[in-house]
Design an enzyme around this catalytic site. Structure first.
Site, mmCIF file in Angstrom:
data_model
loop_
_atom_site.group_PDB
_atom_site.id
_atom_site.type_symbol
_atom_site.label_atom_id
_atom_site.label_comp_id
_atom_site.label_asym_id
_atom_site.label_seq_id
_atom_site.Cartn_x
_atom_site.Cartn_y
_atom_site.Cartn_z
ATOM 1 N N PRO A 11 0.842 -1.198 0.000
ATOM 2 C CA PRO A 11 0.000 0.000 0.000
ATOM 3 C C PRO A 11 0.875 1.246 0.000
ATOM 4 C CG PRO A 11 0.046 -1.006 2.190
ATOM 5 C CD PRO A 11 0.743 -1.952 1.262
ATOM 6 N N CYS A 59 1.689 2.516 9.986
ATOM 7 C CA CYS A 59 2.029 3.851 9.496
ATOM 8 C C CYS A 59 2.516 4.735 10.640
ATOM 9 C CB CYS A 59 0.815 4.498 8.830
ATOM 10 S SG CYS A 59 1.154 6.170 8.218
#
Length: 390
Positions: free
Chosen positions: A22, A119
């Site tokens: 991603p 993240c």
């Protein structure tokens, strides 16, 4: 096929492959399609925040098949049926109910869900998402359990490692117990930057701790041969690449990467043919372009719309023959889709795309010669496309 059968089948798919990671901004539809064409086994969407996708209106271009999830005049997520069988949708969430609502919104168009638990960016951590979930394993596992119990496709998650190995292993065991189908481990800590070498040596103990769970390695995969080297040295079942693919999507070719400019040209054509948002196309091309001191790069950087972009890439004839008509089919939305306003990040919900006379080709064998690829996407532009609500 039952839900369990579907998950078991995907369990095997996670066990041997090279996947597209991603990537915010870069991992949009044209990049995913190009990586699949070059041989990627699975592709992840960019992280989509739960509240962004919930409430979107699903719109289908009746001629292209391109599916857009719109919120007002904003295009939150775009996909195409040709990638569905290999598409994993990554969710950014800090709440179980919101994560499930996001998943249910797009469930019919994807084949898996992934929870972003790695993240390190400020916006994600401040919202309790991403790497912040690793510090709150109860919340993390509750979200995963909510998804596993209530969606029809496999659920995975992506984490980083802690400095402390035992703390990492404890979290991994808890995640495995939720019923996820695979786990991706970015072999860096939350505070490590991409320039720091990924700690592949940390993966071996994780593989042993959850021997029945497919483990996907992420970090420092820059060539196809790195994939097997990573599997051999760590025991990982599969690998995932981000920067390697962003620099040259043909990294997925077992026979070796193509010249970067070939990939640049193919990406640009796909972006035009799928009417990708101009600012996103330009951003991605600038990340890929190999010679940042060349006049072509300077021209590309200064381009304000698709025709100038194509001219900078010596694709003027391609744009005149195909792109110009494609972009102009919906005149009321042309200012956005042609990139006349480069800083316009929004997609009018009434925009149209060109017609496709066949499903987008994902055949890696057709990508070696850019000239022979002009029609591999099967796009026809004679008839304006029509978008319908679905």
């Amino acid at each position: 096929m039952t839900v369990n059968d579907n998950r078991e089948a995907w369990h095997d798919r996670y066990r041997s492959g090279v996947f597209l990671a991603p990537m915010v901004r870069v991992g949009t539809l044209p990049m995913r399609l190009l990586c699949l064409r070059y041989g990627a086994d699975l592709v992840w969407s960019p992280e989509i925040i739960d509240k962004s996708i919930v409430g979107c209106e699903r719109q289908v271009d009746s001629r292209t098949g391109v599916i857009s999830y719109m919120k007002g005049d904003r295009d939150i997520f775009t996909t195409h049926p040709s990638e569905k069988d290999k598409l994993v949708f990554q969710i950014g969430s800090a709440e179980p109910e919101a994560a499930l609502a996001a998943a249910k919104t797009v469930e019919q168009d994807v084949s898996g869900f992934d929870l972003n638990c790695g993240c390190p960016k400020k916006f994600s951590i401040q919202g309790g998402m991403g790497a912040a979930l690793m510090a709150d394993p109860d919340r993390l596992c509750t979200i995963l359990e909510m998804l596993v119990k209530n969606v029809s496709v496999p659920v995975t998650c992506k984490i980083r490692v802690f400095d402390n190995e035992e703390k990492t292993l404890a979290l991994v065991r808890r995640i495995a117990a939720t019923g996820v189908s695979a786990l991706t481990v970015h072999c860096r800590t939350k505070d490590m930057r991409p320039a720091e070498k990924a700690m592949w040596h940390r993966l071996g103990s994780i593989v042993k701790a959850v021997a029945d769970l497919p483990i996907i390695l992420n970090g420092d995969i820059f060539a196809y041969k790195d994939a097997q080297r990573a599997r051999d040295s760590t025991g990982a079942t599969s690998v995932m690449t981000a920067r390697g693919a962003a620099a040259n999507p043909s990294i997925f070719r077992a026979e070796g990467k193509l010249d970067t400019m070939e990939a640049v040209i193919e990406y640009a054509k796909l972006a035009v043919r799928t009417c990708n948002t101009y600012h996103n196309t330009k951003y991605t091309l600038l990340q890929m372009y190999p010679d940042t001191k060349s006049q072509k790069y300077i021209n590309l950087r200064s381009a304000k719309q698709y025709d100038a972009m194509c001219n900078a890439l010596e694709l003027g004839e391609f744009y005149r023959n195909e792109g110009a008509l494609l972009i102009s089919q919906n005149t009321e939305a042309a200012d956005c889709k042609a990139g006349l306003k480069e800083d316009n990040n929004e997609h009018p919900s009434s925009r149209k795309r060109s017609a496709l006379d066949a499903t987008l080709s994902l055949d890696a064998s057709t990508c070696g010669n850019s000239e022979s690829n002009d029609n591999t996407t099967g796009i026809a532009t004679e008839t304006p496309a029509k978008r319908i609500k679905a």
